[in-house]
Design a protein around this motif. Structure first.
Motif, PDB file in Angstrom:
ATOM      1  N   LEU A 190       0.843  -1.196   0.000  1.00  0.00           N
ATOM      2  CA  LEU A 190       0.000   0.000   0.000  1.00  0.00           C
ATOM      3  C   LEU A 190       0.874   1.240   0.000  1.00  0.00           C
ATOM      4  N   LYS A 191       0.987   1.881  -1.168  1.00  0.00           N
ATOM      5  CA  LYS A 191       1.563   3.221  -1.189  1.00  0.00           C
ATOM      6  C   LYS A 191       0.346   4.150  -1.162  1.00  0.00           C
ATOM      7  N   LEU A 192       0.436   5.339  -1.784  1.00  0.00           N
ATOM      8  CA  LEU A 192      -0.748   6.204  -1.772  1.00  0.00           C
ATOM      9  C   LEU A 192      -1.878   5.512  -2.541  1.00  0.00           C
ATOM     10  N   GLY A 193      -1.516   4.772  -3.564  1.00  0.00           N
ATOM     11  CA  GLY A 193      -2.491   3.899  -4.229  1.00  0.00           C
ATOM     12  C   GLY A 193      -2.074   2.465  -3.941  1.00  0.00           C
ATOM     13  N   LEU A 194      -2.492   1.529  -4.793  1.00  0.00           N
ATOM     14  CA  LEU A 194      -2.051   0.138  -4.651  1.00  0.00           C
ATOM     15  C   LEU A 194      -0.807  -0.050  -5.523  1.00  0.00           C
ATOM     16  N   ASP A 195       0.239  -0.619  -4.948  1.00  0.00           N
ATOM     17  CA  ASP A 195       1.499  -0.770  -5.674  1.00  0.00           C
ATOM     18  C   ASP A 195       1.763  -2.258  -5.892  1.00  0.00           C
ATOM     19  N   LYS A 196       1.693  -2.696  -7.163  1.00  0.00           N
ATOM     20  CA  LYS A 196       1.751  -4.129  -7.493  1.00  0.00           C
ATOM     21  C   LYS A 196       3.132  -4.719  -7.197  1.00  0.00           C
ATOM     22  N   ARG A 197       3.175  -5.940  -6.664  1.00  0.00           N
ATOM     23  CA  ARG A 197       4.442  -6.655  -6.435  1.00  0.00           C
ATOM     24  C   ARG A 197       4.272  -8.104  -6.867  1.00  0.00           C
ATOM     25  N   LYS A 198       5.418  -8.786  -7.073  1.00  0.00           N
ATOM     26  CA  LYS A 198       5.369 -10.224  -7.392  1.00  0.00           C
ATOM     27  C   LYS A 198       5.147 -11.052  -6.129  1.00  0.00           C
ATOM     28  N   GLU A 199       5.730 -10.584  -4.987  1.00  0.00           N
ATOM     29  CA  GLU A 199       5.542 -11.335  -3.744  1.00  0.00           C
ATOM     30  C   GLU A 199       5.569 -10.388  -2.545  1.00  0.00           C
ATOM     31  N   VAL A 200       4.897 -10.789  -1.470  1.00  0.00           N
ATOM     32  CA  VAL A 200       4.919 -10.035  -0.216  1.00  0.00           C
ATOM     33  C   VAL A 200       5.379 -11.006   0.861  1.00  0.00           C
ATOM     34  N   LYS A 201       6.452 -10.613   1.584  1.00  0.00           N
ATOM     35  CA  LYS A 201       7.084 -11.570   2.514  1.00  0.00           C
ATOM     36  C   LYS A 201       6.684 -11.309   3.956  1.00  0.00           C
ATOM     37  N   ALA A 202       7.117 -12.224   4.832  1.00  0.00           N
ATOM     38  CA  ALA A 202       6.809 -12.132   6.262  1.00  0.00           C
ATOM     39  C   ALA A 202       7.220 -10.768   6.811  1.00  0.00           C
ATOM     40  N   GLY A 203       6.378 -10.220   7.701  1.00  0.00           N
ATOM     41  CA  GLY A 203       6.697  -8.937   8.337  1.00  0.00           C
ATOM     42  C   GLY A 203       6.124  -7.757   7.600  1.00  0.00           C
ATOM     43  N   ASP A 204       5.694  -7.967   6.341  1.00  0.00           N
ATOM     44  CA  ASP A 204       5.232  -6.824   5.561  1.00  0.00           C
ATOM     45  C   ASP A 204       3.699  -6.700   5.580  1.00  0.00           C
ATOM     46  N   VAL A 205       3.222  -5.526   5.174  1.00  0.00           N
ATOM     47  CA  VAL A 205       1.783  -5.274   5.087  1.00  0.00           C
ATOM     48  C   VAL A 205       1.437  -5.118   3.616  1.00  0.00           C
ATOM     49  N   GLY A 206       0.353  -5.759   3.167  1.00  0.00           N
ATOM     50  CA  GLY A 206       0.034  -5.658   1.745  1.00  0.00           C
ATOM     51  C   GLY A 206      -1.447  -5.806   1.477  1.00  0.00           C
ATOM     52  N   TYR A 207      -1.786  -5.911   0.172  1.00  0.00           N
ATOM     53  CA  TYR A 207      -3.189  -6.101  -0.206  1.00  0.00           C
ATOM     54  C   TYR A 207      -3.285  -7.294  -1.138  1.00  0.00           C
TER      55      TYR A 207
END
Length: 594
Positions: free
Chosen positions: A239-256
């Motif tokens: 989550l930046k000001l909008g939604l910021d696409k990623r290939k993966e989100v790892k442990a400890g992080d916050v995402g959508y």
């Protein structure tokens, strides 16, 4: 993972959380100058108009500190007591919290209750005194209050000003140095807790989560444990000001995550996301929310009921503290019995239905839930006046009590005592936190607080009292059901459950108010307030009289008498069959009875 920090900002209402968040985003260059505005994270019109935060907002910042790059996940939280559930969910996704205290106002009730929420979650607390550049700033006194409250050292307290940007760098370095990095294992089975969700009409439900263990990749098959539903992760990111696409989100992080879920009921806040191929255990997150105030919400046109149901689903997705169930009313048709955390929450929900979903709704008188025991010993939970059992079968009624904590200046103690004792409160404790701050503890019935307690408290103390409450269980009380009759017919939407000692006064005021608001008819209308068969207040709306003798010029009196008698008969018949329309304002007026 040791380069990630998850933290939130907690404070009493109006102590400058959103403004501080603006400065942090500006300083870390997360937002370009073009996009910058005040309260940048508050994206609802309502939040900007009222100057309060209603939703928690998560955003990711990058910051370089001592030549290494850190990822900071910030959640800005609301300050009002009605939105404390939002705060508790935000805290579950963090390891640390900035505790903001306004230098001109010092510690207030919500500061303390938010602090306790944070301590229950074992968060690292960084105390910050905000608004230090204002004229009335009492920095040494507020420092002493914070040291008393948390037991920290004086040099651990940071001084800042969200408006002019003083002390922002110190706050960022304190976040990196003092708040622990998230713990977790990237190779373990996936465990991610959902702390919020929104509905997007193009993409379906977007869930926000915090990953505790494991890694989530785009295209993975995921399972939501509570609803036991499986989906493909079509898109994930941060989550930046909008939604910021990623290939993966790892442990400890916050995402959508976007999975193309169209049904709002399939996502529950507090649920755990895991992988179908390598499932993990569910995380014990939040307890279910306990609504404090109940009210009926009905569509103005009965045909709009299905549409209103869809809107409620979507709204509940965005605001997990809203609960509702179906209800029917003789006067208003089909609708919902909704549970809110407080009156402000109820007002906001009503406004959001009108603005975001274009629904005009009627809201009935708010009340709380009682426990009624019949003479056979059965327990009935009474959420609205229609469910109240017959007085002949009733043994006793219990009403919910709360423990109220009020912090104020000593000169307002008298006013607050008068107010609380008038609302059937019992003073338990009075203690001086400092020479200029006094804390009063009351036990009070929740029914007395539902209506206008908060507004009265503010006006009696010129805004210098802060109020916080927690439920303490049920106690026996003399509660009666008061009905409003129009021409002998009950209007079930105006019925209220009320303490016997207050019923007569309340009934009289309500009848007077309705007399002003109901339009006059061709026949006389009697407005009565009754408990059972006993009428306790009455007002009459006189009939509008048509001049039937206008066509008689001069002539015999018996001709006029004949016409008037005929009119009198007509009025009598009209009164038997005529029904009285109750305008929307009448339902709202009940809420604003003084």
């Amino acid at each position: 993972m040791d380069k990630i920090r998850n933290f939130c900002i907690i404070a009493h209402i109006d102590h400058g959380k959103s403004t501080l968040a603006d400065r942090l985003l500006e300083f870390t260059k997360t937002i370009g100058e073009r996009d910058m505005m005040n309260q940048v994270l508050d994206d609802m019109d309502l939040e900007r108009e009222k100057g309060i935060t209603i939703k928690s907002h998560a955003i990711q910042m990058s910051y370089e500190y001592k030549n290494s790059k850190y990822t900071l996940n910030l959640i800005d939280t609301p300050g009002h007591v009605d939105f404390s559930y939002e705060v508790s969910r935000a805290l579950a996704a963090c390891e640390g919290a900035l505790l903001l205290v306004d230098a001109t106002q010092g510690i207030q009730a919500q500061t303390i209750s938010n602090l306790y929420l944070a301590l229950e979650n074992d968060l690292e607390i960084i105390p910050v005194i905000n608004k230090i550049d204002m004229d009335g700033a009492m920095i040494p006194e507020v420092k002493d209050q914070i040291i008393d409250l948390i037991g920290c050292k004086e040099d651990e307290i940071l001084l800042a000003s969200g408006k002019s940007g003083i002390g922002i760098e110190e706050i960022l370095s304190a976040v990196i140095e003092r708040i622990p990095a998230p713990k977790g294992n990237e190779d373990a089975p996936l465990q991610a807790i959902i702390f919020d969700s929104v509905f997007n009409s193009f993409r379906g439900v977007i869930a926000y989560y915090r990953v505790y263990n494991g890694t989530i990749k785009q295209g993975d098959q995921v399972r939501f444990i509570a609803t036991d539903a499986e989906y493909d992760a079509d898109e994930i990111g941060v989550l930046k000001l909008g939604l910021d696409k990623r290939k993966e989100v790892k442990a400890g992080d916050v995402g959508y995550i976007i999975t193309g879920i169209k049904n709002a009921k399939d996502v529950k806040v507090g649920d755990t996301i895991t992988l179908v191929s390598n499932p993990g255990e569910p995380i014990q997150g939040f307890e279910e929310v306990k609504p404090m105030v109940f009210a009926g919400i009905f569509p103005v046109v009965t045909e709009d009921f299905e549409e209103l149901r869809d809107c409620m689903d979507k709204l509940q997705l965005n605001d997990a503290s809203l609960t509702y169930e179906l209800e029917t009313s003789q006067a208003l048709g089909f609708g919902f019995r909704c549970g809110f955390l407080g009156l402000l929450h109820m007002e906001i929900i009503q406004e959001r239905l009108e603005r975001e979903f274009n629904q005009t709704v009627i809201t009935t008188v708010p009340n709380v839930s009682f426990n009624a025991y019949t003479s056979r010993g059965e327990k009935i939970i009474v959420n609205n006046p229609a469910e109240m059992p017959d007085p002949t079968r009733l043994d006793r009624i219990e009403e919910p009590y709360i423990k109220a904590q009020i912090i104020t200046l000593p000169e307002y103690i008298g006013n607050i005592m008068t107010l609380c004792l008038g609302k059937r409160g019992i003073l338990i404790n009075q203690s001086y936190l400092t020479t200029t701050r006094v804390e009063l503890m009351f036990e009070m019935p929740l029914t007395e607080i539902v209506f206008d307690f908060y507004d009265k408290l503010k006006s009696q103390t010129r805004g210098y009292a802060s109020f916080d409450y927690s439920p303490i269980g049920y106690r026996e009380a003399d509660i009666v059901k008061m009905d409003i009759l129009l021409n002998g017919d009950k209007v079930d939407a105006l019925s209220a459950l009320i303490h016997r000692s207050r019923a007569q006064d309340f009934g009289r005021k309500l009848c007077e108010k309705l007399k002003e608001l109901l339009p006059r008819q061709q026949f006389q209308i009697a407005i009565q307030a009754a408990i059972g068969a006993k009428v306790i207040a009455r007002e009459n709306i006189s009939a509008m009289r048509k001049d039937v003798t206008a066509k008689c010029y001069g002539g015999d009196i018996s001709r006029k008498r004949k016409l008037l008698e005929k009119q009198k008969e007509g009025k009598k018949r009209m009164r038997q069959i005529g029904n009285v329309e109750v305008p929307q304002e009448a339902f709202l007026a009940v809420l604003k009875l003084d």
